[in-house]
Design a protein around this motif. Structure first.
Motif, PDB file in Angstrom:
ATOM      1  N   GLN A   8      10.529   4.371   4.036  1.00  0.00           N
ATOM      2  CA  GLN A   8      11.403   4.587   2.886  1.00  0.00           C
ATOM      3  C   GLN A   8      11.871   6.031   2.733  1.00  0.00           C
ATOM      4  OE1 GLN A   8       8.547   2.184   0.256  1.00  0.00           O
ATOM      5  NE2 GLN A   8      10.522   1.679  -0.628  1.00  0.00           N
TER       6      GLN A   8
ATOM      7  N   HIS B 230       2.495   0.064   5.857  1.00  0.00           N
ATOM      8  CA  HIS B 230       3.414  -0.203   4.750  1.00  0.00           C
ATOM      9  C   HIS B 230       4.683  -0.797   5.368  1.00  0.00           C
ATOM     10  CE1 HIS B 230       4.266   1.023   0.344  1.00  0.00           C
ATOM     11  NE2 HIS B 230       5.283   0.259   0.713  1.00  0.00           N
ATOM     12  N   TRP B 231       4.479  -1.896   6.099  1.00  0.00           N
ATOM     13  CA  TRP B 231       5.540  -2.815   6.528  1.00  0.00           C
ATOM     14  C   TRP B 231       6.302  -2.469   7.803  1.00  0.00           C
ATOM     15  CZ3 TRP B 231       8.328  -3.775   1.173  1.00  0.00           C
ATOM     16  CH2 TRP B 231       7.373  -4.114   0.213  1.00  0.00           C
TER      17      TRP B 231
ATOM     18  N   ASN C  23      -0.609  -2.276   2.722  1.00  0.00           N
ATOM     19  CA  ASN C  23       0.092  -2.318   1.451  1.00  0.00           C
ATOM     20  C   ASN C  23       0.683  -3.706   1.260  1.00  0.00           C
ATOM     21  OD1 ASN C  23       1.491  -0.995  -0.930  1.00  0.00           O
ATOM     22  ND2 ASN C  23       3.249  -1.887   0.142  1.00  0.00           N
ATOM     23  N   GLU C  24       0.252  -4.396   0.211  1.00  0.00           N
ATOM     24  CA  GLU C  24       0.884  -5.635  -0.244  1.00  0.00           C
ATOM     25  C   GLU C  24       1.076  -6.693   0.843  1.00  0.00           C
ATOM     26  OE1 GLU C  24       4.495  -4.627  -2.300  1.00  0.00           O
ATOM     27  OE2 GLU C  24       3.444  -3.590  -3.906  1.00  0.00           O
TER      28      GLU C  24
ATOM     29  N   CYS D  55       3.890  -9.221   0.362  1.00  0.00           N
ATOM     30  CA  CYS D  55       5.289  -8.915   0.697  1.00  0.00           C
ATOM     31  C   CYS D  55       5.540  -9.096   2.184  1.00  0.00           C
ATOM     32  CB  CYS D  55       5.655  -7.502   0.238  1.00  0.00           C
ATOM     33  SG  CYS D  55       5.697  -7.348  -1.553  1.00  0.00           S
TER      34      CYS D  55
ATOM     35  N   ASN E 294      -1.061  -2.857  -7.242  1.00  0.00           N
ATOM     36  CA  ASN E 294       0.321  -2.493  -7.544  1.00  0.00           C
ATOM     37  C   ASN E 294       0.862  -3.481  -8.566  1.00  0.00           C
ATOM     38  OD1 ASN E 294      -0.003  -0.659  -5.498  1.00  0.00           O
ATOM     39  ND2 ASN E 294       1.465  -1.603  -4.096  1.00  0.00           N
TER      40      ASN E 294
ATOM     41  N   TYR F  25       4.345  -4.247 -11.158  1.00  0.00           N
ATOM     42  CA  TYR F  25       5.678  -3.923 -11.677  1.00  0.00           C
ATOM     43  C   TYR F  25       6.141  -4.852 -12.791  1.00  0.00           C
ATOM     44  CZ  TYR F  25       6.213  -0.741  -7.768  1.00  0.00           C
ATOM     45  OH  TYR F  25       6.039   0.300  -6.895  1.00  0.00           O
TER      46      TYR F  25
ATOM     47  N   TRP G 267      13.788  -6.702 -12.873  1.00  0.00           N
ATOM     48  CA  TRP G 267      12.423  -7.140 -13.165  1.00  0.00           C
ATOM     49  C   TRP G 267      12.108  -6.938 -14.651  1.00  0.00           C
ATOM     50  CZ3 TRP G 267       9.795  -4.054  -8.565  1.00  0.00           C
ATOM     51  CH2 TRP G 267      10.255  -4.594  -7.345  1.00  0.00           C
TER      52      TRP G 267
ATOM     53  N   GLU H 134       0.462   1.648  -7.353  1.00  0.00           N
ATOM     54  CA  GLU H 134       1.914   1.716  -7.595  1.00  0.00           C
ATOM     55  C   GLU H 134       2.229   1.132  -8.958  1.00  0.00           C
ATOM     56  OE1 GLU H 134       4.611  -0.060  -4.704  1.00  0.00           O
ATOM     57  OE2 GLU H 134       3.384   0.731  -3.067  1.00  0.00           O
TER      58      GLU H 134
ATOM     59  N   TRP I 173       5.094   5.145  -8.699  1.00  0.00           N
ATOM     60  CA  TRP I 173       6.049   4.822  -7.642  1.00  0.00           C
ATOM     61  C   TRP I 173       7.422   5.144  -8.193  1.00  0.00           C
ATOM     62  CZ3 TRP I 173       5.699   3.806  -2.582  1.00  0.00           C
ATOM     63  CH2 TRP I 173       6.933   3.583  -1.929  1.00  0.00           C
TER      64      TRP I 173
ATOM     65  N   GLU J 230      15.051   1.502  -0.815  1.00  0.00           N
ATOM     66  CA  GLU J 230      14.345   0.417  -1.503  1.00  0.00           C
ATOM     67  C   GLU J 230      14.551  -0.909  -0.751  1.00  0.00           C
ATOM     68  OE1 GLU J 230      11.904   0.051  -3.498  1.00  0.00           O
ATOM     69  OE2 GLU J 230      12.219  -2.095  -3.667  1.00  0.00           O
ATOM     70  N   TRP J 231      14.100  -0.960   0.490  1.00  0.00           N
ATOM     71  CA  TRP J 231      14.065  -2.194   1.285  1.00  0.00           C
ATOM     72  C   TRP J 231      15.385  -2.955   1.239  1.00  0.00           C
ATOM     73  CZ3 TRP J 231      10.283  -0.951   4.230  1.00  0.00           C
ATOM     74  CH2 TRP J 231       9.174  -0.287   3.721  1.00  0.00           C
TER      75      TRP J 231
ATOM     76  N   PHE K 224      13.866   4.529  -7.838  1.00  0.00           N
ATOM     77  CA  PHE K 224      12.529   4.410  -8.417  1.00  0.00           C
ATOM     78  C   PHE K 224      11.858   5.772  -8.601  1.00  0.00           C
ATOM     79  CE2 PHE K 224      12.456  -0.148  -7.342  1.00  0.00           C
ATOM     80  CZ  PHE K 224      11.591  -0.671  -8.299  1.00  0.00           C
TER      81      PHE K 224
HETATM   82  C1  FCB Z   1       6.576  -2.353  -3.760  1.00  0.00           C
HETATM   83  C2  FCB Z   1       6.516  -1.600  -2.450  1.00  0.00           C
HETATM   84  C3  FCB Z   1       7.134  -0.227  -2.488  1.00  0.00           C
HETATM   85  C4  FCB Z   1       8.365  -0.164  -3.357  1.00  0.00           C
HETATM   86  C5  FCB Z   1       8.142  -0.836  -4.687  1.00  0.00           C
HETATM   87  C6  FCB Z   1       9.315  -0.793  -5.611  1.00  0.00           C
HETATM   88  O1  FCB Z   1       6.530  -3.715  -3.518  1.00  0.00           O
HETATM   89  O2  FCB Z   1       5.177  -1.451  -2.046  1.00  0.00           O
HETATM   90  O3  FCB Z   1       7.356   0.168  -1.165  1.00  0.00           O
HETATM   91  O4  FCB Z   1       9.457  -0.623  -2.691  1.00  0.00           O
HETATM   92  O5  FCB Z   1       7.736  -2.162  -4.499  1.00  0.00           O
END
Ligand code: FCB
Length: 445
Positions: free
Chosen positions: A27, A125-126, A169-170, A173, A296, A298, A327, A354, A400, A407-408, A416
Motif C-alpha cells: 500500500q 499483508h496480502w 494480516n486478516e 480478506c 482489526n 472498522y 462502512w 487497525e 489505520w 486502498e486495494w 484512511f
Molecule cells: C484492512 C486492511 C488494511 C486497510 C484497511 C482499510 O482490511 O488490513 O490494509 O486496507 O482495511
C-alpha cells in the motif's frame, strides 16, 4: 481544533498502553523494480479490478522516502509502528534471501529502534509472490510450507530487531475476498476455494508461529484477525439464526481453529464438495499458543434470513452514518466484539492493530480539517476504553493508517491516513486527526 480525550484515570492514559500507527508494504512502498511481482501487481493489471485503474508502482514512494516517514512517525509521538514485509522483496525465486531487500527493512528496523519506536512486523499483508500463485497460491498446501521457510529465513535475518511479529494480516480478506468472491487478488471464486485458502493460511500461521517461537522467543508473536460483528435485522428466530451463521462463516471461522482446534459448526452444513481438505494433525499445528492477538475493527453488518436457496444468510447494505468507503460507523460493536471474544476464548493480551476511517479529505492552505475522522477515533477509543473497563485485556491501539495510501480495490480514491499524501508531489501533511492523536499521546502521564 477538535481534540481526542479519554478519562485521565483510563488505562489508555498510562504510558504502558501502546499507541501506534500502521501501514502495509504494497500500500505504501512502490519500488517495484527491486522486487519480484506479487499477486496485487497482476490484479492491478486486470481491467476493471481497481476502481481508479491504479497500481502499486509508486504508491507513497515509501521505498525512497522511508527515512522521512520515520521522522514523521516519531513526530506523532507514537510508541510503535506496525509495518509489513513484502515477501517478494526479501525472498528470490529460488527461495533464498534477497539481501538487498532484507537490508531495506533492516535499516528501517534499526532506525525505529534507535528512536525507541517498537517495530510491529506483519509477515504477510496480502502480497503473495506471483510465482507462488502460479503454482496454486493458497490453494496449494505447499504454499504453507514455503511461507514457513520465508518466516524462518526472515526472522533469522532480523535477529532481535523486532518487538512483535504477526504471522498474517486478516486471513478472512486473503481467503474470502481473494479466493471466494474474487474482489481482491488473485481474484479466484468459489466456496471450496475460499475455504481451502483459509485452511492453508491457518496452517501456515501455525507453522509460522512454531518458527517464530524458536527463532525469536523474546518478541511478542501472534496473528492479526479482522472482525465485522454481525447483528440481526429483527429478533425473529430466522434472522437470529442467519446472523449466527454469518458470524460463524465470516468471523469465527478464522479464530475458532486457533483456540478450539475446530471450525465452527456451520462447517458440517457445507456440502462435501465445498469443504476444505484437512489433514490429520492440522488443528494441532494451527492451535499454537499466542503471545498476543491483534484485532482489526472498522464496521459491523446486519443480517436476516436467506433469500436464496443454498445460502445461510442475507447480508444487508451498510446502515448510516457511513464513512467515505461506505462502512457504517458503529463504535458499540467494537466494545461488544471485545467483550464477547474474551468470554468465548482464552485470549492472550489484545492489541487493536487497525482501526480508522476513510474520509473525503481536502487540503486547504496546508491544513486538512478532518473532524469526522477525529470523531471516529474519539468514539472508537471510547469503545476500547469501555471494553477495558469491563475487564478485557487490551494493551495497545494502532491507527489505520499513518498516511493515505493504495486502498486495494479502491485504488487511491479512499483516504484512511492521519497524514495527507499529495500523490503528485509525494508531500505529507499531518491532518487535524494526526495532530489530535499526537496530543492525546503526549498528554499521557
Ligand atoms: C484492512 C486492511 C488494511 C486497510 C484497511 C482499510 O482490511 O488490513 O490494509 O486496507 O482495511
Amino acid at each position: 481544533m477538535s481534540k481526542i480525550t479519554l478519562p485521565p484515570t483510563s488505562t489508555m492514559m498510562s504510558k504502558s498502553f501502546v499507541y501506534g500507527v500502521a501501514t502495509a508494504s504494497f500500500q505504501i512502498e512502490g519500488g517495484i523494480e527491486d522486487r519480484l511481482p506479487c499477486i496485487w501487481d497482476t490484479f492491478c493489471q486486470t481491467a476493471g479490478k481497481i476502481a481508479d485503474g491504479s497500481n502499486g508502482e509508486v504508491a507513497c514512494d515509501h521505498y525512497n522516502k522511508w527515512f522521512e516517514d520515520i521522522e514523521l512517525i516519531e513526530s506523532i509521538g507514537v510508541d510503535a509502528y506496525r509495518l509489513s514485509i513484502s515477501w517478494p522483496r526479501v525472498i528470490d525465486k529460488e527461495g533464498q534471501l534477497n539481501q538487498a531487500g532484507v537490508d531495506f527493512y533492516i535499516q528501517i528496523l534499526d532506525e525505529l529502534n534507535r528512536r525507541n519506536i517498537k517495530p510491529f512486523v506483519t509477515l504477510y499483508h496480502w502480497d503473495l509472490p506471483q510465482h507462488i500463485e502460479d503454482t496454486g497460491g493458497w490453494l496449494n498446501r505447499k504454499t504453507a510450507y514455503l511461507y514457513a521457510d520465508y518466516a524462518d529465513k526472515i526472522s533469522k535475518a532480523f535477529g532481535d530487531r523486532v518487538y512483535s511479529y504477526a504471522t498474517f494480516n486478516e486471513p478472512f480478506c486473503s481467503a474470502f475476498l481473494g479466493y471466494e468472491i474474487g474482489v481482491h487478488a488473485p481474484g479466484k471464486t468459489g466456496r471450496q476455494n475460499g475455504r481451502q485458502a483459509a485452511h492453508h493460511i491457518l496452517l501456515a500461521h501455525g507453522l509460522g508461529m512454531q518458527v517464530l517461537q524458536k527463532n525469536s522467543p523474546d518478541s511478542k508473536n501472534g496473528i492479526v484477525l479482522n472482525f465485522t460483528p454481525c447483528y440481526p435485522k429483527s429478533n425473529s428466530d430466522a434472522d437470529l439464526q442467519a446472523t449466527d451463521y454469518a458470524d460463524q462463516y465470516i468471523n469465527q471461522w478464522y479464530i475458532k481453529p486457533i483456540f478450539d482446534k475446530a471450525y465452527p459448526k456451520i462447517f458440517d452444513l457445507l456440502p462435501e464438495n465445498e469443504k476444505p481438505v484437512i489433514e490429520a494433525g492440522d488443528f494441532d499445528i494451527i492451535a499454537q499458543p499466542l503471545d498476543y492477538i491483534g484485532i482489526n475493527y472498522y464496521t459491523r453488518l446486519t443480517y436476516s434470513a436467506p433469500q436464496v436457496e443454498g445460502e445461510f444468510y442475507h447480508e444487508h447494505e451498510h446502515l448510516y452514518p457511513r464513512t467515505d468507503i461506505g462502512w457504517e460507523i458503529y463504535p458499540q460493536a467494537l466494545t461488544d466484539l471485545l467483550t464477547s471474544l474474551a468470554k468465548r476464548y482464552p485470549l492472550p493480551p489484545i492489541y487493536i492493530t487497525e482501526n480508522g476511517a476513510a474520509i473525503a479529505d481536502t487540503i486547504e492552505n496546508g491544513e486538512v480539517v478532518d473532524t469526522d475522522r477525529i470523531n471516529y477515533y474519539q468514539s472508537h477509543l471510547n469503545a476500547v476504553d469501555s471494553a477495558i473497563e469491563q475487564g478485557v485485556n487490551v494493551q495497545g491501539y494502532f491507527a489505520w493508517s499513518l498516511m493515505d495510501n493504495f486502498e486495494w480495490a479502491e485504488g487511491y480514491l479512499k483516504r484512511f491516513g492521519i497524514t495527507y499524501v499529495d500523490y503528485q508531489s509525494q508531500e505529507r501533511t499531518l491532518k487535524h486527526s494526526g495532530i489530535a492523536y499526537q496530543q492525546l499521546i503526549k498528554s499521557r502521564s
